[in-house]
Design a protein around this motif. Structure first.
Motif, PDB file in Angstrom:
ATOM      1  N   ASN A  76       3.199  -1.816  13.201  1.00  0.00           N
ATOM      2  CA  ASN A  76       3.022  -0.513  12.564  1.00  0.00           C
ATOM      3  C   ASN A  76       4.272  -0.013  11.843  1.00  0.00           C
ATOM      4  O   ASN A  76       4.629   1.171  11.908  1.00  0.00           O
ATOM      5  CB  ASN A  76       2.507   0.517  13.564  1.00  0.00           C
ATOM      6  N   THR A  94       1.343  -8.495   6.827  1.00  0.00           N
ATOM      7  CA  THR A  94       0.745  -8.873   8.107  1.00  0.00           C
ATOM      8  C   THR A  94       1.713  -8.636   9.269  1.00  0.00           C
ATOM      9  O   THR A  94       1.369  -8.030  10.282  1.00  0.00           O
ATOM     10  CB  THR A  94       0.339 -10.362   8.071  1.00  0.00           C
ATOM     11  N   LYS A 117       2.490  -4.781   9.701  1.00  0.00           N
ATOM     12  CA  LYS A 117       1.377  -4.000  10.251  1.00  0.00           C
ATOM     13  C   LYS A 117       1.205  -4.269  11.742  1.00  0.00           C
ATOM     14  O   LYS A 117       0.759  -3.416  12.490  1.00  0.00           O
ATOM     15  CB  LYS A 117       0.078  -4.346   9.506  1.00  0.00           C
ATOM     16  N   ARG A 157       8.355  -1.496   4.697  1.00  0.00           N
ATOM     17  CA  ARG A 157       7.990  -2.882   4.388  1.00  0.00           C
ATOM     18  C   ARG A 157       8.332  -3.207   2.944  1.00  0.00           C
ATOM     19  O   ARG A 157       8.895  -4.258   2.637  1.00  0.00           O
ATOM     20  CB  ARG A 157       6.490  -3.108   4.617  1.00  0.00           C
ATOM     21  N   ARG A 164      14.281   3.185   9.699  1.00  0.00           N
ATOM     22  CA  ARG A 164      12.960   2.695  10.105  1.00  0.00           C
ATOM     23  C   ARG A 164      11.968   3.848  10.207  1.00  0.00           C
ATOM     24  O   ARG A 164      12.304   4.927  10.691  1.00  0.00           O
ATOM     25  CB  ARG A 164      13.064   1.971  11.442  1.00  0.00           C
ATOM     26  N   GLU A 165      10.764   3.613   9.711  1.00  0.00           N
ATOM     27  CA  GLU A 165       9.681   4.590   9.870  1.00  0.00           C
ATOM     28  C   GLU A 165       8.424   3.830  10.277  1.00  0.00           C
ATOM     29  O   GLU A 165       8.214   2.703   9.845  1.00  0.00           O
ATOM     30  CB  GLU A 165       9.419   5.325   8.544  1.00  0.00           C
ATOM     31  N   TYR A 166       7.605   4.486  11.112  1.00  0.00           N
ATOM     32  CA  TYR A 166       6.361   3.858  11.535  1.00  0.00           C
ATOM     33  C   TYR A 166       5.205   4.449  10.740  1.00  0.00           C
ATOM     34  O   TYR A 166       5.324   5.517  10.128  1.00  0.00           O
ATOM     35  CB  TYR A 166       6.151   4.065  13.033  1.00  0.00           C
ATOM     36  N   TYR A 175       6.438   2.066   3.262  1.00  0.00           N
ATOM     37  CA  TYR A 175       7.678   2.250   2.499  1.00  0.00           C
ATOM     38  C   TYR A 175       8.762   1.299   3.005  1.00  0.00           C
ATOM     39  O   TYR A 175       9.472   0.662   2.237  1.00  0.00           O
ATOM     40  CB  TYR A 175       8.195   3.685   2.636  1.00  0.00           C
ATOM     41  N   ASP A 197       0.817  -1.229   0.000  1.00  0.00           N
ATOM     42  CA  ASP A 197       0.000   0.000   0.000  1.00  0.00           C
ATOM     43  C   ASP A 197       0.842   1.266   0.000  1.00  0.00           C
ATOM     44  O   ASP A 197       0.604   2.181   0.784  1.00  0.00           O
ATOM     45  CB  ASP A 197      -0.946   0.026   1.211  1.00  0.00           C
TER      46      ASP A 197
END
Lengths: 516, 87
Positions: A421, A415, A418, A427, A502-504, A425, A191
């Motif tokens: 969280n 999965t 998420k 992922r 890393r970004e949430y 990007y 997404d």
């Protein structure tokens, strides 16, 4: 054609038995290419066929369902895309090659003073550039192995290192190119918008690429050109006799293909235009006596001698692609023929591999692995990200055709990510980096085999008569030298552990996906 | 976000345990559902939502943080809006 409902299979011994066809194939591939050192793609086809038959014996219920799943796998679009890319790229690369492109590269490298030590690093950069432009790592591996690899050998570069550098460039492009099928799959399944995904993965790609360049320089000057008794001195002697800059005009038809591909034309369309231009150049260069090439180099009917064939041979135009030969040498030849034919074993292998992956999906093998991983292993964000990296690597080890592997693992990455969280990007980047890298590292990986198939095409090729079967780089010996691939995986393991990049989800929302 | 902004985002070492301020509104996926409540994990930080409305696991929600303990990385929140699984 309407989408058929997914068939589910049940196996004696549980869901993991659905992995048997692919597991048996991997064991076969390791035995054949790793232990015995036989790089025969048709041998791997026999291995996959054996695996598919072995799996059949464990199916509960109707064997027809198993057969239907094989058909469903073989008719997947990803398989057709690879087949088309190989056939077209094969014809194109071989046609450029008979047009003296390799000689042109050798000439340029000599003039620019690129020696055997520097050549692998330069090759990595150029392959990365091409792959980022055209978005197909397989196509890059094929084109560079057909065109640049022989040039490097003529200059005395180490063949294993050089092949590794080509594969590294392919990894870079597969990972970063906006038009790469793996990039698109990674963005759509997580997404995230494609532009944002590409921008966000630069921070990983450049770190790995910088390390890879340094490694190719160190290895290029550290490892001698003569490797394992390869007759480089003899090969280098071929340079002075044949080298000519005129083959470099083919840079124009390569540029045409890249421009058309970047502007979004279909690969069939882009490469066909390039092929037509290359053919026109070849005829012109041959007519002007600048390069030893003719229409017959691209397509040649070698017919048995009789009255009719001799009459055809004497015709204008048509006669240019017909020759009469003694009965034992009858056949069709030329770059269009041999460029496509070189990929036939690989195409069959790909279709069977995708079928094997489909059986694993239908039999629940993927689901079984997912449940094990999510519930028992991924208990913190670090462990979750590390699991995503390692899990993607493992799936790529089994499925081997990287786009197919990516499609298979994508839902699990979503999965798992998420649950903590992790931003879309991030992922997508974890998913694509490892998928891109490992398909070119494992000896049975599709990208590596694509390049290897192209190398087999060099044996006795019209433009490389000096290339013998003994000069083939064993697929099992190149994996340590795919530096960019290894560094990319290492960067992501580092990033998972330290939080680099890393970004949430709460930090930044990805934009709308531009679905294809 | 601009192209340059996208390129420059995330060149940092992000903590595994992000902190939040009371009153802050964030978007996140639901990690677990237990009874009426929801658990939202952002990295290893956990925000508990007592009244989870009809949000399911993997649904994206807008939530307002009502309290946050930065030492133990746990907090509470309230659902503002359920955006659904495809948001």
């Amino acid at each position: 054609m309407p989408e058929e409902p997914d068939i589910e299979l049940s196996f004696r011994g549980g869901r993991l038995v659905s992995a048997l066809p692919i597991a048996l194939f991997i064991a076969w591939a390791i035995f054949q290419s790793g232990i015995l050192g036989i790089g025969d793609t048709t041998g791997l086809v026999a291995g996959m066929l054996t695996g598919l038959i072995a799996g059949l014996l464990f199916v509960r219920g109707d064997w027809k369902d198993y057969a239907d799943v094989i058909f469903a796998g073989m008719t997947r679009r990803v398989a057709a895309t690879a087949v088309v890319a190989w056939l077209w790229a094969g014809m194109f690369a071989e046609t450029i090659q008979v047009g003296g492109f390799v000689d042109g590269l050798v000439w340029a490298a000599t003039v620019l003073n690129v020696g055997p030590g520097l050549f692998p690093a330069v090759t990595f950069l150029l392959a990365a550039l091409l792959a980022t432009g055209i978005g197909t790592g397989y196509g890059t591996a094929i084109a560079f192995t057909s065109l640049v690899f022989p040039a490097g050998l003529l200059l005395g570069a180490n063949p294993v290192l050089l092949f590794g550098a080509i594969l590294s460039g392919a990894v870079f492009g597969d990972n970063l190119a906006p038009v790469s099928d793996t990039t698109i799959v990674s963005a759509v399944t997580q997404d995230a918008d494609i532009g944002g995904v590409v921008a966000s993965r630069v921070k990983y790609a450049v770190v790995a690429a910088a390390l890879a360049i340094a490694a190719y320089l160190v290895a290029g000057f550290g490892i001698p050109g003569v490797w394992g008794g390869m007759p480089h001195i003899d090969v280098a002697g071929e340079v002075s006799a044949s080298v000519s800059p005129w083959g470099l005009v083919h840079l124009l038809d390569i540029a045409l293909v890249i421009v058309l591909a970047v502007r979004g034309r279909h690969i069939i369309e882009a490469v066909s235009w390039g092929l037509l231009l290359a053919a026109a150049f070849n005829v012109a260069l041959g007519a002007a006596n600048l390069v030893d090439v003719s229409a017959g180099s691209m397509l040649l009917f070698s017919a048995p001698q009789n009255g009719l064939t001799q009459a055809v041979e004497a015709l204008p135009l048509l006669g240019a692609v017909v020759e009469t030969v003694p009965a034992g040498q009858v056949g069709v030849g030329g770059s269009v023929y041999s460029g496509a034919a070189g990929f036939f074993p690989l195409i069959v292998l790909t279709l069977l591999l995708v079928a094997g992956a489909e059986i694993m999906r239908a039999g629940g093998g993927f689901d079984a692995i997912q449940e094990l991983v999510i519930d028992r292993v991924a208990t913190t964000v670090r462990r979750a990200e590390t699991t995503m990296v390692v899990g993607t690597a493992l799936v790529n080890a089994t499925v081997t055709i990287n786009t197919a592997a990516e499609i298979a693992i994508a839902p699990y990455i979503a999965t798992l990510g998420k649950r903590f969280n992790i931003n879309g990007y991030r992922r997508a980047n974890i998913l694509d980096a490892n998928t891109s890298a490992l398909g070119y590292i494992f000896p049975w990986g599709g990208g590596l085999l694509a390049g290897y198939g192209a190398m087999q095409g060099l044996v006795g090729g019209e433009a490389t008569p000096w290339f013998t079967a003994e000069m083939l780089v064993n697929p099992a010996s190149v994996f340590p030298y795919v530096f960019h691939g290894w560094f990319l995986v290492a960067v992501f393991l580092f990033a998972a552990w330290t939080g680099y990049g890393r970004e949430y989800v709460s930090d930044r929302t990805s934009e709308e996906v531009s679905r294809v | 976000m601009s192209r340059l902004g996208k390129l420059l985002a995330g060149w940092t070492f992000r903590t595994a345990t992000p902190t939040f301020e009371p009153g802050e509104a964030i978007t996140a996926y639901v990690s677990e559902r237990n009874g009426d409540g929801l658990t939202v994990r952002i990295g290893d930080s956990v925000i508990r939502v007592e009244d989870g409305e009809d949000a399911a696991v993997e649904d994206k929600i807008r939530l307002e943080v009502t309290s946050f303990d930065a030492t133990n990385h746990v907090g509470t929140g309230e659902v503002v809006e359920v955006l659904g699984p495809d948001a």
